[in-house]
Enzyme design. Structure first.
Site, PDB file in Angstrom:
ATOM      1  CE  LYS A  88      -6.475  -3.212   7.995  1.00  0.00           C
ATOM      2  NZ  LYS A  88      -6.094  -1.756   8.176  1.00  0.00           N
ATOM      3  CE1 TYR A 117      -2.110  -0.973  11.171  1.00  0.00           C
ATOM      4  CE2 TYR A 117      -2.856   1.296  11.470  1.00  0.00           C
ATOM      5  CZ  TYR A 117      -2.660   0.257  10.854  1.00  0.00           C
ATOM      6  OH  TYR A 117      -3.669   0.207   9.768  1.00  0.00           O
ATOM      7  CG  ASP A 165      -1.620   1.385   1.403  1.00  0.00           C
ATOM      8  OD1 ASP A 165      -1.712   2.188   0.727  1.00  0.00           O
ATOM      9  OD2 ASP A 165      -2.488   1.154   2.239  1.00  0.00           O
TER      10      ASP A 165
HETATM   11  C1  F6R Z   1      -6.489   1.260   6.731  1.00  0.00           C
HETATM   12  C2  F6R Z   1      -7.706   0.979   7.175  1.00  0.00           C
HETATM   13  C3  F6R Z   1      -8.557   1.962   7.469  1.00  0.00           C
HETATM   14  C4  F6R Z   1      -7.875   2.992   8.253  1.00  0.00           C
HETATM   15  C5  F6R Z   1      -9.004   4.232   8.881  1.00  0.00           C
HETATM   16  C6  F6R Z   1      -8.182   5.263   9.588  1.00  0.00           C
HETATM   17  O1  F6R Z   1      -6.203   0.302   5.431  1.00  0.00           O
HETATM   18  O2  F6R Z   1      -8.168  -0.180   7.240  1.00  0.00           O
HETATM   19  O3  F6R Z   1      -9.587   1.593   8.193  1.00  0.00           O
HETATM   20  O4  F6R Z   1      -7.456   2.516   9.589  1.00  0.00           O
HETATM   21  O5  F6R Z   1      -9.284   4.865   7.642  1.00  0.00           O
HETATM   22  O6  F6R Z   1      -7.012   5.854   9.046  1.00  0.00           O
HETATM   23  P1  F6R Z   1      -6.311   6.957   9.538  1.00  0.00           P
HETATM   24  O7  F6R Z   1      -5.701   6.764  10.876  1.00  0.00           O
HETATM   25  O8  F6R Z   1      -4.713   6.916   8.346  1.00  0.00           O
HETATM   26  O9  F6R Z   1      -7.015   7.951   9.486  1.00  0.00           O
HETATM   27 MG    MG Z   2      -3.962   1.946   3.550  1.00  0.00          MG
HETATM   28 MG    MG Z   3      -5.180  -2.153   2.446  1.00  0.00          MG
END
Ligand code: F6R
Ligand code: MG
Ligand code: MG
Length: 364
Positions: free
Chosen positions: A230, A227, A12
């Site tokens: 993913k 973290y 990603d």
């Molecule tokens: C990433 C994912 C999303 C993010 C969520 C919060 O692949 O699964 O659900 O974890 O959109 O993202 P941030 O912390 O970047 O705002």
């Molecule tokens: Mg992502």
């Molecule tokens: Mg992904």
């Protein structure tokens, strides 16, 4: 004819919009980079699921080839540049190191590679999943290679009757263990039923010793010690003639199972099989998805892809996944929709605990 290697390497490197998809500009850039590799590759395809960019490559360099891994790394760097230019979300998020040291394993991208002698006809399936973890493939791989109620070939095909060998990785202790099925079925299940820690890495035919399946088992969160994104996995499975039939390989996905990784990597939801066109998860950033690309290999060339879950025969599975998604969502921030404390990738617990420390009255 020398052996062929199939290398599926994904990362990603920036989402469009948010974490939902890969912008076409990144895919174009990736195609350009792989085209420039010339004769190093026999063939390639660029694909994606959700916000994960996937490079599907065939070549004669074997697994863990520095030249192939460097090509993938440089391709992701070029795509990151493109992502930064467009200010896409989380540009470069899976590239954990600035310097390439010969192998992308442990650096961030997910890798699933297998080398084999191409059979007279060689059908393969490349699975790509988003908003989940490598252990999400444990249950379907178990069904494909060990469950006679899924794979009747285990019972009635003489070339499959001996069963398969499963190599399982303990991602926490960084160790691996092998099980022979069907003899050690119950032992295998003790481990792979805990998919956040134990992941099936390889499956081999006991009859021929040939590799039958491989999964990317990197866990980004453990690699970085915090973290960082993913570890959405990829998996390659060989089909037919002593391997499970294409339909046996796809069948487990007709009953969506619950996997970890939805919203903020911290929720459980159904793994929804979908076509490439349906691979943009936007409902609560999900639900988790899996796409299946089918290919025939022809002297290493990739004939395909065929978008295997586009079949309306998987419509009911999608419908069921949506019903499960509705049900799970009703739990809001409660377990078991939300992951248990140790598995969450986001938590405010230490901070809130500290602030309220004085209000906890010791009992007894
Ligand atoms: C990433 C994912 C999303 C993010 C969520 C919060 O692949 O699964 O659900 O974890 O959109 O993202 P941030 O912390 O970047 O705002
Ligand atoms: Mg992502
Ligand atoms: Mg992904």
């Amino acid at each position: 004819m020398s052996k062929v290697t199939v290398s599926v390497i994904k990362a990603d490197v920036g989402g469009f919009v948010g974490h939902s998809s890969v912008h076409q500009a990144l895919k174009d850039r990736a195609e350009e980079c792989l085209r420039q590799a010339g004769t190093l590759l026999v063939d390639f395809r660029v694909s994606s699921v959700g916000d994960d960019l996937t490079l599907i490559m065939t070549h004669r360099q074997g697994v863990d080839s520095p030249a192939i891994h460097e090509l993938a790394w440089n391709t992701f760097l070029a795509c990151t540049e493109e992502a930064r230019r467009l200010k896409l979300y989380g540009a470069g998020q899976d590239l954990l190191s600035d310097a390439f040291a010969g192998n992308v394993r442990g650096m961030g991208p997910g890798v699933a590679e297998m080398e084999f002698e191409e059979r007279p006809s060689e059908p393969i399936v490349v699975f790509m999943a988003d908003k989940t973890e490598p252990g999400a493939f444990n249950l379907p791989l178990y069904r494909i290679f060990a469950d006679p109620f899924n794979t009747s070939g285990l019972v009635i095909d003489p070339k499959m009757h001996a069963g398969f060998r499963f190599e399982v990785m303990d991602v926490r202790e960084k160790a691996q263990v092998t099980f022979d099925l069907p003899e050690e079925l119950y032992d295998l299940l003790v481990f792979i039923g805990a998919p956040s820690r134990f992941c099936i890495k390889h499956v081999f035919s006991k009859e021929t010793g040939d590799v039958a399946a491989v999964v990317s088992t990197q866990r980004l969160s453990l690699m970085a010690g915090r973290y960082v994104g993913k570890d959405d996995p990829v998996c390659v499975v060989r089909c037919q003639s002593g391997m499970p039939a294409l339909g046996e390989v796809l069948e487990p996905f007709a009953r969506p199972h619950l996997v970890a990784g939805w919203m903020r990597g911290s929720h459980v939801g159904p793994l929804m099989p979908c076509s490439v066109a349906q691979a943009t998860p936007t409902r609560f950033d999900g639900p988790p998805r899996v796409v299946a690309l089918g290919f025939q290999l022809a002297e290493g060339r990739l004939v395909g892809p065929q978008d295997l879950f586009a079949d309306p025969a998987f419509d009911r599975a999608r419908q069921l996944a949506l019903e499960i998604a509705d049900y799970m969502r009703q739990h809001g921030p409660f377990e078991p929709h939300r992951l248990h404390l140790e598995e969450m990738e986001y938590t405010t617990m230490p901070e809130v605990m500290k602030r309220l420390a004085g209000r906890f009255v010791p009992l007894g």
